[in-house]
Design a protein around this motif. Sequence first.
Motif, PDB file in Angstrom:
ATOM      1  N   ASP A 113       0.851  -1.188   0.000  1.00 56.80           N
ATOM      2  CA  ASP A 113       0.000   0.000   0.000  1.00 56.80           C
ATOM      3  C   ASP A 113       0.892   1.246   0.000  1.00 56.80           C
ATOM      4  O   ASP A 113       1.922   1.280   0.685  1.00 56.80           O
ATOM      5  CB  ASP A 113      -0.928  -0.012   1.223  1.00 56.80           C
ATOM      6  CG  ASP A 113      -2.269   0.634   0.905  1.00 56.80           C
ATOM      7  OD1 ASP A 113      -2.721   0.548  -0.258  1.00 56.80           O
ATOM      8  OD2 ASP A 113      -2.862   1.222   1.813  1.00 56.80           O
ATOM      9  N   ASN A 114       0.515   2.246  -0.773  1.00 52.39           N
ATOM     10  CA  ASN A 114       1.307   3.465  -0.964  1.00 52.39           C
ATOM     11  C   ASN A 114       2.681   3.149  -1.562  1.00 52.39           C
ATOM     12  O   ASN A 114       3.636   3.881  -1.346  1.00 52.39           O
ATOM     13  CB  ASN A 114       1.455   4.258   0.332  1.00 52.39           C
ATOM     14  CG  ASN A 114       0.125   4.757   0.835  1.00 52.39           C
ATOM     15  OD1 ASN A 114      -0.709   5.210   0.056  1.00 52.39           O
ATOM     16  ND2 ASN A 114      -0.115   4.637   2.120  1.00 52.39           N
ATOM     17  N   GLY A 115       2.742   2.057  -2.323  1.00 52.48           N
ATOM     18  CA  GLY A 115       3.981   1.668  -2.977  1.00 52.48           C
ATOM     19  C   GLY A 115       3.804   1.596  -4.480  1.00 52.48           C
ATOM     20  O   GLY A 115       2.683   1.633  -4.996  1.00 52.48           O
ATOM     21  N   SER A 116       4.922   1.490  -5.180  1.00 52.33           N
ATOM     22  CA  SER A 116       4.893   1.411  -6.641  1.00 52.33           C
ATOM     23  C   SER A 116       5.965   0.448  -7.115  1.00 52.33           C
ATOM     24  O   SER A 116       6.966   0.233  -6.436  1.00 52.33           O
ATOM     25  CB  SER A 116       5.119   2.800  -7.252  1.00 52.33           C
ATOM     26  OG  SER A 116       6.375   3.327  -6.866  1.00 52.33           O
ATOM     27  N   ARG A 117       5.723  -0.128  -8.298  1.00 50.04           N
ATOM     28  CA  ARG A 117       6.686  -1.040  -8.907  1.00 50.04           C
ATOM     29  C   ARG A 117       6.653  -0.880 -10.411  1.00 50.04           C
ATOM     30  O   ARG A 117       5.596  -0.619 -10.989  1.00 50.04           O
ATOM     31  CB  ARG A 117       6.341  -2.498  -8.583  1.00 50.04           C
ATOM     32  CG  ARG A 117       6.697  -2.903  -7.170  1.00 50.04           C
ATOM     33  CD  ARG A 117       6.764  -4.394  -6.995  1.00 50.04           C
ATOM     34  NE  ARG A 117       7.733  -4.995  -7.903  1.00 50.04           N
ATOM     35  CZ  ARG A 117       7.799  -6.304  -8.134  1.00 50.04           C
ATOM     36  NH1 ARG A 117       6.961  -7.129  -7.564  1.00 50.04           N
ATOM     37  NH2 ARG A 117       8.702  -6.779  -8.966  1.00 50.04           N
ATOM     38  N   LEU A 142       3.820   0.396 -14.962  1.00 51.88           N
ATOM     39  CA  LEU A 142       3.980   0.698 -13.549  1.00 51.88           C
ATOM     40  C   LEU A 142       2.692   0.365 -12.832  1.00 51.88           C
ATOM     41  O   LEU A 142       1.607   0.493 -13.403  1.00 51.88           O
ATOM     42  CB  LEU A 142       4.360   2.158 -13.314  1.00 51.88           C
ATOM     43  CG  LEU A 142       3.312   3.227 -13.534  1.00 51.88           C
ATOM     44  CD1 LEU A 142       2.916   3.842 -12.196  1.00 51.88           C
ATOM     45  CD2 LEU A 142       3.842   4.303 -14.441  1.00 51.88           C
ATOM     46  N   ALA A 143       2.832  -0.097 -11.608  1.00 52.07           N
ATOM     47  CA  ALA A 143       1.677  -0.403 -10.771  1.00 52.07           C
ATOM     48  C   ALA A 143       1.834   0.342  -9.457  1.00 52.07           C
ATOM     49  O   ALA A 143       2.937   0.455  -8.914  1.00 52.07           O
ATOM     50  CB  ALA A 143       1.578  -1.908 -10.521  1.00 52.07           C
ATOM     51  N   VAL A 144       0.716   0.864  -8.962  1.00 51.37           N
ATOM     52  CA  VAL A 144       0.687   1.600  -7.702  1.00 51.37           C
ATOM     53  C   VAL A 144      -0.481   1.064  -6.880  1.00 51.37           C
ATOM     54  O   VAL A 144      -1.554   0.792  -7.429  1.00 51.37           O
ATOM     55  CB  VAL A 144       0.485   3.122  -7.940  1.00 51.37           C
ATOM     56  CG1 VAL A 144       0.444   3.882  -6.625  1.00 51.37           C
ATOM     57  CG2 VAL A 144       1.558   3.684  -8.839  1.00 51.37           C
ATOM     58  N   ARG A 145      -0.275   0.911  -5.571  1.00 51.56           N
ATOM     59  CA  ARG A 145      -1.384   0.502  -4.699  1.00 51.56           C
ATOM     60  C   ARG A 145      -1.718   1.652  -3.765  1.00 51.56           C
ATOM     61  O   ARG A 145      -0.846   2.211  -3.115  1.00 51.56           O
ATOM     62  CB  ARG A 145      -1.036  -0.749  -3.890  1.00 51.56           C
ATOM     63  CG  ARG A 145      -2.242  -1.250  -3.098  1.00 51.56           C
ATOM     64  CD  ARG A 145      -1.949  -2.474  -2.266  1.00 51.56           C
ATOM     65  NE  ARG A 145      -1.415  -3.600  -3.016  1.00 51.56           N
ATOM     66  CZ  ARG A 145      -2.143  -4.416  -3.771  1.00 51.56           C
ATOM     67  NH1 ARG A 145      -3.434  -4.206  -3.934  1.00 51.56           N
ATOM     68  NH2 ARG A 145      -1.570  -5.431  -4.394  1.00 51.56           N
ATOM     69  N   ARG A 146      -3.013   1.976  -3.716  1.00 57.70           N
ATOM     70  CA  ARG A 146      -3.512   3.058  -2.857  1.00 57.70           C
ATOM     71  C   ARG A 146      -4.773   2.570  -2.181  1.00 57.70           C
ATOM     72  O   ARG A 146      -5.691   2.125  -2.856  1.00 57.70           O
ATOM     73  CB  ARG A 146      -3.799   4.280  -3.726  1.00 57.70           C
ATOM     74  CG  ARG A 146      -4.358   5.484  -2.989  1.00 57.70           C
ATOM     75  CD  ARG A 146      -3.178   6.293  -2.449  1.00 57.70           C
ATOM     76  NE  ARG A 146      -3.521   7.580  -1.953  1.00 57.70           N
ATOM     77  CZ  ARG A 146      -3.699   8.677  -2.674  1.00 57.70           C
ATOM     78  NH1 ARG A 146      -3.620   8.648  -3.973  1.00 57.70           N
ATOM     79  NH2 ARG A 146      -3.959   9.809  -2.091  1.00 57.70           N
TER      80      ARG A 146
END
Length: 105
Positions: free
Chosen positions: A12-16, A26-30
């Motif tokens: 969560d609140n991270g990116s790859r 790119l993937a982001v979790r929020r």
Amino acid sequence: MKFLCAAAELLDNGSRGFDIEGRKLLAVRRAGQAYVYVNRCPHRGVPLEWQPDQFLDASASLIQCATHGALFLIESGECVAGPCAGQSLAALESREDEQGLWVDL
């Protein structure tokens, strides 16, 4: 659908960043929700990150382009500041299941 990663690999609140079949993503979790975009700034067409898997601003609330500092909303990819204001990142359909995160290329 192509497999991106296990759910635990995108915090969560991270990116790859990912390179799938020659496409940079790119993937982001929020707030538990994953969002997947093409890793390409609409301003210059360059990848967004300044170092591997670093796509977010200092507050982890916006996606930031390392080249000219453009800022994008995580939930929609819309540029809200910088040289490409009003443009958007290209969103990709994705889903999550017990195996992890999948993307539709």
